[in-house]
Design an enzyme around this catalytic site. Structure first.
Site, PDB file in Angstrom:
ATOM      1  CE  LYS A  49      -3.396  -4.271  16.834  1.00  0.00           C
ATOM      2  NZ  LYS A  49      -3.587  -2.959  17.472  1.00  0.00           N
ATOM      3  NE  ARG A 147      -5.117   4.085  20.883  1.00  0.00           N
ATOM      4  CZ  ARG A 147      -4.338   3.040  20.620  1.00  0.00           C
ATOM      5  NH1 ARG A 147      -3.480   3.087  19.608  1.00  0.00           N
ATOM      6  NH2 ARG A 147      -4.395   1.948  21.369  1.00  0.00           N
ATOM      7  CE1 TYR A 277       8.248   5.113 -14.842  1.00  0.00           C
ATOM      8  CE2 TYR A 277       8.191   3.836 -12.808  1.00  0.00           C
ATOM      9  CZ  TYR A 277       7.733   4.076 -14.093  1.00  0.00           C
ATOM     10  OH  TYR A 277       6.742   3.275 -14.619  1.00  0.00           O
ATOM     11  CG  MET A 325       2.196  -0.725  -8.847  1.00  0.00           C
ATOM     12  SD  MET A 325       0.777  -0.362  -9.891  1.00  0.00           S
ATOM     13  CE  MET A 325       0.642   1.410  -9.679  1.00  0.00           C
TER      14      MET A 325
END
Length: 389
Positions: A49, A147, A277, A325
């Protein structure tokens, strides 16, 4: 020494063209399957998966099956149908089916559909009538995870409905399963309550006329550490990719992913220089900073801004300043580092490299999240024992 071209930079043939590359080691995956089989002595379901935990579901599925896995497991119906469309015919279980998913295509292509409630079971039976194909179903019972799975109060109704649909020829119940909540603990007896609840559920299903051929309870942790949970089949995702899931235990698994980038900028800075930053890092000495062109958009956790390390030329160096990023900075001090040098972000602890578990420990998560979160602009290449990529 790395060959260089006319610019003095390392030869391009030696460096992946991508800014960051996930190399997937299929030899490691095959050996992990072998190790699981050796420890458990049972049939293995290879869980592919989430795109094979970020490793590439199709390639991993083929390798795992070649290595002796007998089943494939996925979460969604769409993931299961993709397996069939790829020409893979191995038994495949999907466990997040509901009445609104593409059940007809799943039934038509021979996917085994997990049902945890009566409405889903009825919808699968309707899909069987629509397609003219008898559906293959496994029933999920909740034994303490709270669950997925039918609760204790729902279980009898689900079994009665399954027996009715089976008698009508709409489906066959091939298995019953549940999921462990506490198996990551090495403590003996930690799963006793769930094992007992599971056996009671199976007994009730048989009283209602069901004859499931497969009973399975163990995830990776249960499979490797808790023999009482192994039953007929073990479902292994994390362990397939080299993640050790039991606290303070090692089972000889190998990380299957190696994540590399390269140095694209170097600068010498003075003491007192702020980096990235908000100047999260300020140098306390003259040093050299290396730029690595990958960031949080590619799945590099920002939390690694404090405490993260990478390997360049066989040595560890700290990540400094806030991860951006699409880039971050490494303090390489006075070590000899050049443009184009390989930067190992994830590799093998046996070589002194960080792995997904190290990142998880630093960021307060689990290795599964680290691996499935990688991507963005990263390439993926597959390496086999023959050296083929």
């Amino acid at each position: 020494m790395t060959p260089a071209d006319a610019t003095g930079l390392p030869a391009s043939a030696e460096i992946p063209p991508e800014l960051a590359t996930r190399f997937v080691d299929h030899g490691a995956i095959a050996r992990n399957v072998g190790r699981i089989r050796e420890i458990t002595g049972t049939s293995v379901m290879a869980v592919v998966k989430a795109d094979g935990f970020g490793h590439g579901w199709r390639e991993v599925a083929l390798t795992a099956l070649d290595a002796g896995a007998e089943w494939l497991g996925v979460a969604t119906v769409d993931e299961a149908i993709a397996i069939r469309h790829a020409g893979i015919t191995a038994p495949t279980l999907c466990w997040l089916a509901d009445p609104w998913t593409n059940l007809a295509e799943a039934v038509r292509t021979g996917i085994t559909v997990s049902c945890a409630n009566r409405p889903t079971l009825v919808a699968v039976a309707a899909a069987a009538v629509e397609t003219g194909v008898r559906a293959q179903v496994q029933l999920e019972i909740d034994t303490g995870m709270s669950r997925g799975g039918a609760s204790e109060t729902e279980w009898d109704d689900l079994c009665l409905q399954a027996a009715s649909e089976e008698a009508a020829g709409h489906l066959v119940v091939t298995g019953i399963w549940s999921h462990l909540a506490l198996a990551e603990s090495p403590d003996p007896g930690v799963n006793d309550g769930q094992v007992a609840a599971f056996r009671l559920g199976v007994e009730l299903a048989r009283l209602r006329g069901l004859r499931p051929a497969l009973l399975h309870l163990a995830n990776s942790a249960g499979a490797l550490e808790h023999p009482e949970t192994r039953l007929d089949l073990v479902r292994c995702g994390a362990s397939l990719y080299g993640i050790e899931t039991v606290h303070d235990r090692s089972h000889g698994l190998e990380p299957a992913m190696r994540l590399v980038s390269r140095v694209t900028q170097l600068r010498r800075v003075a003491e007192g220089t702020g980096v990235s930053y908000n100047h999260l890092f300020v140098s306390d000495r003259p040093t050299t900073l290396a730029l690595v062109p990958v960031g949080y958009a590619d799945g590099i956790p920002r939390e690694l801004s404090r405490g993260g390390e990478v390997v360049i030329r066989g040595r560890r160096h700290p990540v400094v300043g806030a991860i951006s990023m699409d880039q971050f900075v490494v303090d390489v001090g006075d070590r000899p580092v050049e443009l184009g040098d390989e930067v190992v972000l994830l590799g093998s602890p046996t070589r002194g490299e960080p792995d997904a578990q190290e990142w998880a420990d630093l960021t307060g998560t689990i290795a599964h999240e680290i691996l499935t979160g990688l991507g963005g602009r990263m390439a993926r290449r597959h390496r086999y024992e023959t050296g083929r990529v």
